[in-house]
Each structure stands twice: as structure tokens, then as C-alpha cells.
Design an enzyme around this catalytic site. Structure first.
Site, short mmCIF file in Angstrom:
data_model
loop_
_atom_site.label_atom_id
_atom_site.label_comp_id
_atom_site.label_asym_id
_atom_site.label_seq_id
_atom_site.Cartn_x
_atom_site.Cartn_y
_atom_site.Cartn_z
N ARG A 41 0.82 -1.27 0.03
CA ARG A 41 -0.51 0.21 -0.25
C ARG A 41 1.04 2.13 0.06
O ARG A 41 0.71 2.60 -0.54
CB ARG A 41 -0.49 -0.22 1.36
CG ARG A 41 -2.07 -0.99 1.65
CD ARG A 41 -3.28 -0.86 2.21
NE ARG A 41 -4.13 -1.28 2.02
CZ ARG A 41 -5.51 -1.93 2.84
NH1 ARG A 41 -4.99 -2.00 4.31
NH2 ARG A 41 -6.16 -2.64 2.03
N LYS A 202 -19.68 -16.58 2.33
CA LYS A 202 -21.50 -16.23 2.76
C LYS A 202 -22.17 -15.11 1.59
O LYS A 202 -21.69 -14.40 0.63
CB LYS A 202 -21.64 -15.61 4.14
CG LYS A 202 -21.25 -15.82 5.02
CD LYS A 202 -21.68 -15.11 6.40
CE LYS A 202 -20.84 -15.99 7.93
NZ LYS A 202 -21.15 -14.60 8.75
N GLY A 355 -10.93 -7.87 -0.73
CA GLY A 355 -9.38 -8.60 -0.02
C GLY A 355 -8.88 -9.69 -0.33
O GLY A 355 -7.93 -10.07 -0.80
N GLY A 378 -13.50 -3.78 0.72
CA GLY A 378 -14.45 -2.91 1.16
C GLY A 378 -15.23 -2.06 -0.05
O GLY A 378 -16.41 -2.02 -0.32
#
Ligand code: ADP
Ligand code: MG
Length: 398
Positions: A41, A202, A355, A378
Site C-alpha cells: 500500500r 457468505k 480483499g 470493502g
């Protein structure tokens, strides 16, 4: 949402003090030694930072790290980031001892063109996550221009990611520009056929994505743990596989919606099961919906791999969010790897969001074969859900 935003190239930066919001939320060694375990990053911020410095701007960089919840936590200080950033830039990076306190204000005021100052962790301030206007105003007071390059944080309306744009002209850096161009382009005007591959653990965490992509994609491929909720909803036997009983009706609705919209929806036809959730589980491959008691589905099976790889072959664009199985265990990584390989071999624009998906593609060695791997987990998820991203919406339109 309008993705056509002004960038650092559209405004005058020479001689200006620029507040640059970066995503320096890097993983640190757990022992508190201040060792950065992955500096990806920090390196990702270099192009914008270097451009600003070359153009003669004075750069005041800021970022959050972790969740200090408005308190000064020495283990979440950005000091190690300043050291690493300085090594990568090959020039000094000054460190402020606070975010908008006396030290930061004095150092920012004295900053000269070509110099870099890094503020402390923005979340040391209580107002950061509350998007407190007073904090936004204080940050803005140090600079004449706000540049956002923290794509990983644009889904949050915080003082340093969005609020500050109320007080300064705001544009994007190169990192956000690319995310908007590639992901925004694929959503707004995709090269077709557009194939979306959705997996992960999920259904509940991917509802928004499935729903939005059903409006846009030509084909939707379902894999990973969420496939078993679909299977159970259709009356299949899924043993101990992940299942969200509350979402079975939703799964059926999505299947019906796809049929009604003429979107091809592919579900697994076979599955690799384990007798426990562990790397050393015994494995067995069965047809979808025929998982025996005591076993759980942990990867897509070989017939599904073939079906899915065929489906991406002639795609114009592929959006992939969510691994096909528990790729962290080598015995259950084959489905994810096969899909990654198929993507590496198509001529399609290939976009990896999420991610864990990004980590999987990297771990399996296909990262440089993809058109774009999103730098925000996200944020990319919310982007693909079609939600407005506050850290993007606040930037000046072109
Ligand atoms: P992303 O971060 O890319 O959006 P998710 O967070 O939704 O992806 O899901 C990633 C996780 O899903 C991985 O840790 C993986 O092990 C898990 N997973 C994938 N398939 C299964 C499965 N069949 N059973 C349990 N977990 C699974
Ligand atoms: Mg994840």
C-alpha cells in the site's frame, strides 16, 4: 454515481500545499516491533506522491491505521510508515507527532515545495470516523488542495476521506483514477459479454453485489461457500457446508430474477468435500446437492471448473469477487486456481475485487496477469454493489 472526476492532472499543483489522503493501513508484525510485513500500500501511493513532488507541491500526507478508536495508541503510530516511505521515495519524510495539533500545524506551515510531511494516524482523533466538521476544517487549514488516493477508504465518510472536501478543492490521485476508470467502466459500459464470478464465504455479504450485477452482467457464476445456500434452497443435501438458512429464499429469488432477465446463472455441478474444516481433511468429490452427512463442501469440483472456465473464455469483461473455495488450504485451492488461470488466459478485461480474492490471486501467482486488482476490499465491494462512495462523490466532477 458520476465516476468522471478531476485528477491531479486537471488542477494546478505547483507551489501548493497538498493534503494527500493515502491508504497506509499496512499490516504490522504482531510483536509490536514496528515491522511492516507488507508495504504494497505504501508503494501504491508512490506515483501520485512523486508526481506532486516533481510538480513542485509540498505534500502533507495522511492516513488511518487500524482501529485506535479516537485514542493515541503508540502501536498504531504511522512512524514506521514514514521510515519506509522515505526509503522508497529516496527523500526525507518528516513525521508529525499529532494529526491536527500544534506539532502538525507548525510542521505543515513550514513545509516547502518538494518536501513531505506525514501526519499521525487520523483515527487518533475522535472526530475522524464521525466525520466531524471541526477536524475536517483543521485538516483543510493546512493545505490549498485535497488529493484523495486512498481507494481502500472511499466507502467511508470520514473527516479525512470526505469531510475535508467541504473546505478544499478535491481531486483524485492516480490510484483512485484507475479504480474509477476500470471498475466504473466495467459497471457503466462493459465490454460484453460481462461475466461476474461471485464466491467467498457468505451470501449475506454479497447480496448487494449479486443484486446489482444481475442488472448488468450477461453471466453470473456462483462459487465458494455461498453456493451451498443456493444448493440447499433447491433441496440439495449439503451436509455440514456453510449455509445461511435465512437467505435461502433470497437465493431462489435471485435464480428466478436471473431467468426473468435472461442472465445466465451458473451454479456448481460438483463439489470437493472435506470431513472437517482443516488443511489435512480427508477429501471426496461428489455431485452438487449430494454431500453426505458429516462432510462439508470446501471447493468447486472438476466438472464445475470446466464449466466455469468455459464460461469466461469468450468474455469481454470478467469481474471476480470471492474465492471458489477455501484456497487457504492447498487441498481446496484447485477451483480458485483454475479460475485464476482461466482469467489469465482470456483476452477479456479482468478485474479482481475483494480483499481475499486479491490475496488468492497474488498467492497463486496470477496477479500480474490481471487487468486490475482493486486496492480496496470493502470499497470495491460497495462499488460493485452500485453504492455511492462518499470519498469519490466528494471529488470535483470533470
Ligand atoms: P472477498 O474478501 O474476496 O470479498 P470473502 O471475504 O467473501 O471474499 O470470502 C473469502 C473467504 O471465503 C475465504 O477465506 C475462503 O476460505 C472462504 N470460503 C470460500 N469457499 C468456502 C467454503 N466452501 N466454505 C467455507 N469458506 C469458504
Ligand atoms: Mg474478505
Amino acid at each position: 454515481m458520476n465516476y468522471n472526476k478531476k485528477t491531479v492532472k486537471d488542477v494546478e499543483v505547483t507551489g501548493k500545499k497538498v493534503l494527500l489522503r493515502c491508504d497506509f493501513n499496512v499490516p504490522m508484525a504482531k510483536d509490536g516491533s514496528g515491522v511492516i510485513t507488507d508495504d504494497k500500500r505504501i508503494r501504491a501511493a508512490l506515483p501520485t506522491l512523486q508526481y506532486l513532488l516533481e510538480q513542485g507541491a509540498a505534500v502533507i500526507a495522511c492516513s488511518h491505521m487500524g482501529k485506535p478508536k479516537g485514542e493515541v495508541k503508540p502501536e498504531l503510530s504511522l512512524k514506521p510508515v514514514a521510515v519506509r516511505l522515505s526509503e522508497l521515495l529516496g527523500r526525507e519524510v518528516m513525521m508529525a507527532n499529532d494529526v491536527v495539533g500544534e506539532d502538525a500545524m507548525a510542521k505543515a506551515a513550514a513545509l516547502q515545495p518538494g518536501q513531505v510531511l506525514l501526519l499521525e494516524n487520523t483515527r487518533f482523533e475522535k472526530g475522524e470516523t464521525k466525520n466531524d466538521p471541526a477536524l475536517a476544517k483543521a485538516l483543510a487549514s493546512m493545505a490549498q488542495l485535497y488529493v484523495s488516493d486512498a481507494f481502500g477508504a472511499v466507502h467511508r465518510a470520514h473527516a479525512s476521506t470526505a469531510g475535508v472536501a467541504d473546505y478544499l478543492p478535491a481531486v483524485s490521485g492516480f490510484l483512485i483514477q484507475k479504480e474509477l476508470e476500470v471498475i466504473g467502466g466495467a459497471l457503466a459500459n462493459p465490454k460484453r459479454p460481462l461475466v461476474a464470478i461471485l464466491g467467498g464465504s457468505k451470501v449475506s455479504s454479497k447480496i448487494g453485489v449479486i443484486n446489482n450485477l444481475l442488472e448488468i452482467a450477461d453471466t453470473i457464476i456462483i462459487g465458494g461457500g455461498m453456493a451451498y445456500t443456493f444448493s440447499a434452497a433447491q433441496g440439495g443435501k449439503i451436509g455440514n457446508s456453510l449455509c445461511e438458512a435465512d437467505w435461502q429464499d433470497y437465493a431462489n429469488e435471485m435464480v428466478a430474477k436471473a431467468a426473468q432477465k435472461g442472465v445466465k446463472l451458473l451454479l456448481p455441478v460438483d463439489t470437493v468435500c472435506g470431513d472437517k474444516f482443516a488443511a489435512d481433511a480427508n477429501t471426496m468429490t461428489v455431485n452438487a446437492g449430494e454431500i453426505p452427512d458429516g462432510w462439508e463442501g470446501l471447493d468447486i469440483g472438476p466438472k464445475t471448473v470446466e464449466l466455469y472456465c468455459n464460461a469466461v473464455k469468450d468474455a469481454g469483461t470478467v469481474i471476480w469477487n470471492g474465492p471458489m473455495g477455501v484456497f487457504e488450504f492447498p487441498a481446496f485451492a484447485k477451483g480458485t486456481e483454475a479460475v485464476a488461470q482461466a482469467l489469465s488466459q482470456t483476452d477479456a478485461i479482468t478485474i479482481i475485487g475483494g480483499g481475499d480474492s486479491a490475496a488468492a490471486v497474488q498467492q497463486l501467482g496470477y496477479a500480474d496477469k490481471m487487468t486490475h486488482i482493486s486496492t480496496g476490499g470493502g470499497a470495491s465491494l460497495e462499488f460493485m454493489e452500485g453504492k455511492e462512495l462518499p470519498g469519490v462523490a466528494c471529488l470535483l466532477d470533470k
